[in-house]
Design an enzyme around this catalytic site. Sequence first.
Site, short mmCIF file in Angstrom:
data_model
loop_
_atom_site.label_atom_id
_atom_site.label_comp_id
_atom_site.label_asym_id
_atom_site.label_seq_id
_atom_site.Cartn_x
_atom_site.Cartn_y
_atom_site.Cartn_z
N HIS A 162 -3.22 7.13 2.95
CA HIS A 162 -3.69 5.83 2.44
C HIS A 162 -5.06 5.54 3.04
CE1 HIS A 162 -3.99 1.76 1.29
NE2 HIS A 162 -3.61 1.24 2.46
N ASN B 274 -10.01 -0.20 0.64
CA ASN B 274 -8.55 -0.10 0.55
C ASN B 274 -8.11 -0.66 -0.80
OD1 ASN B 274 -5.80 -0.56 0.74
ND2 ASN B 274 -5.87 -1.39 2.82
N CYS C 24 0.81 -1.23 0.00
CA CYS C 24 0.00 0.00 0.00
C CYS C 24 0.84 1.28 0.00
CB CYS C 24 -0.95 0.02 1.18
SG CYS C 24 -1.98 -1.44 1.25
N1 ACO Z 1 -18.11 -8.47 10.55
C1 ACO Z 1 -18.55 -8.62 11.81
N2 ACO Z 1 -17.73 -8.93 12.85
C2 ACO Z 1 -16.41 -9.06 12.58
C3 ACO Z 1 -15.89 -8.90 11.29
C4 ACO Z 1 -16.81 -8.60 10.25
N3 ACO Z 1 -16.40 -8.42 8.98
N4 ACO Z 1 -14.56 -9.08 11.32
C5 ACO Z 1 -14.25 -9.34 12.61
N5 ACO Z 1 -15.38 -9.33 13.37
C6 ACO Z 1 -15.49 -9.57 14.81
C7 ACO Z 1 -14.32 -10.37 15.33
O1 ACO Z 1 -14.51 -11.75 15.18
C8 ACO Z 1 -14.31 -9.93 16.78
O2 ACO Z 1 -15.32 -10.62 17.48
P1 ACO Z 1 -15.07 -11.16 18.98
O3 ACO Z 1 -14.82 -9.93 19.79
O4 ACO Z 1 -16.34 -11.85 19.29
O5 ACO Z 1 -13.87 -12.04 18.87
C9 ACO Z 1 -14.72 -8.47 16.73
O6 ACO Z 1 -15.43 -8.31 15.48
C10 ACO Z 1 -13.56 -7.50 16.78
O7 ACO Z 1 -12.60 -7.93 15.83
P2 ACO Z 1 -11.23 -7.19 15.64
O8 ACO Z 1 -10.44 -7.88 14.57
O9 ACO Z 1 -10.58 -6.98 16.97
O10 ACO Z 1 -11.75 -5.79 15.10
P3 ACO Z 1 -10.98 -4.46 14.86
O11 ACO Z 1 -11.60 -3.38 15.59
O12 ACO Z 1 -9.49 -4.64 14.99
O13 ACO Z 1 -11.28 -4.20 13.31
C11 ACO Z 1 -10.18 -4.33 11.19
C12 ACO Z 1 -10.82 -5.10 12.32
C13 ACO Z 1 -11.23 -3.47 10.54
C14 ACO Z 1 -9.60 -5.31 10.19
C15 ACO Z 1 -9.07 -3.42 11.79
O14 ACO Z 1 -8.23 -4.16 12.62
C16 ACO Z 1 -8.21 -2.76 10.72
O15 ACO Z 1 -8.68 -1.97 9.93
N6 ACO Z 1 -6.91 -3.05 10.76
C17 ACO Z 1 -5.97 -2.41 9.83
C18 ACO Z 1 -6.08 -3.07 8.53
C19 ACO Z 1 -5.29 -2.35 7.52
O16 ACO Z 1 -5.06 -1.16 7.59
N7 ACO Z 1 -4.89 -3.12 6.54
C20 ACO Z 1 -4.28 -2.61 5.41
C21 ACO Z 1 -2.82 -2.48 5.52
S1 ACO Z 1 -2.25 -1.93 4.04
C22 ACO Z 1 -1.75 -3.20 3.02
O17 ACO Z 1 -0.61 -3.26 2.70
C23 ACO Z 1 -2.75 -4.24 2.53
#
Ligand code: ACO
Length: 328
Positions: free
Chosen positions: A255, A285, A109
């Site tokens: 980004h 993204n 990214c």
């Molecule tokens: N729908 C509903 N519930 C979900 C989903 C979904 N799609 N995904 C996860 N959950 C649940 C999980 O199972 C968890 O449930 P639990 O508490 O019962 O275990 C709960 O929601 C919280 O999950 P987390 O993974 O802790 O959620 P978080 O707040 O961290 O959000 C996310 C997840 C959106 C992926 C976030 O961590 C994020 O955006 N991270 C950065 C990702 C990013 O920037 N990636 C790109 C990098 S750039 C590149 O090079 C590709």
Amino acid sequence: MGVIIKEVGKALPRRVVHNTELEKLIDTNNEWIMERTGIEERRVAEEEKALDLAAAAAREALGDTDYDTIDLLIVATVTPDMLVPSMGALLKKELKLANAVAFDINTACSGFLYGLWMAEALMKNGAAEGSHTNHIGRALVVGVERLSRIVDWTDRGTSILFGDGAGAALLEMDDKKDGILSSFMKNYDDEGDVLTCGMEYLKNPFAKDEDVKQCLRMHGTKVFKFAVNAVGEVMDEALKRAGLTPDDIDHYIPHQANMRIITSAAQRFKQPLEKFQVSINGTGNVSAASVPMAMHDCYRSGKIKEGDLVMLVGFGGGLSAGALIYRA
Ligand code: ACO
């Protein structure tokens, strides 16, 4: 004399996939995705190849520029149509850029940021007195992705986040303007393999490699923490190198990975959120294409005026991050 951003371009595939459509594929819901990410819909290529998207974005950025004056073409991507020829070589051929040196880079990214950084360095190097290398008067930097091909559509932790698209910027040496003022790129080791995508090769009767699945794997929370810290570090450093403060910057173009990461950057630098370009809602993204697509949105909405100070910020797999400041 400086390297200026002369024009930008953007292209999206036709097919829109709204969060509610994902509700039918995986255990998720529109409210959760909106609240945790800020994403409402993304584009997914049904028929378009990465080359089609890259060419459309590049043509918009080139406008009526004489294509023979493009000396350099850098394509940032993690999802090229082919390994050989590179996307750069394919795009050079498609656009008939007779004189461009063309190649790909992959820093996920952050790719577009690294592409700009490299283009500026090569352009200034070629223009330096006594230079023994290619003269580069104009360069095209493109970010393009078809992430839908490497996303595991059964994984709710990643499939909700990514989309397809392309963005491009035309760079030019300018005698009177300063253009790019500073940049800072940094790589961090991905100790916990928090963001990976394997490569599926043909079966080899001799090699002892394990079979690797070709799809994005991400530890969301760890990537989130990395992103928040890395963004702060590279923004700080780019500001320092330009001798500027956060208040001096008119537009931040980060980004587009997660709305909460953008908000946290605004808070850390005590800046109003209005200064930050937010395009994530309609695209998700799009990795290396995210920043140039968001730049395009910022220009086309009329926000960026000549003389404004703009900061671009990227972060991603590798792990990698970068920030660049320029005067529009
Ligand atoms: N729908 C509903 N519930 C979900 C989903 C979904 N799609 N995904 C996860 N959950 C649940 C999980 O199972 C968890 O449930 P639990 O508490 O019962 O275990 C709960 O929601 C919280 O999950 P987390 O993974 O802790 O959620 P978080 O707040 O961290 O959000 C996310 C997840 C959106 C992926 C976030 O961590 C994020 O955006 N991270 C950065 C990702 C990013 O920037 N990636 C790109 C990098 S750039 C590149 O090079 C590709």
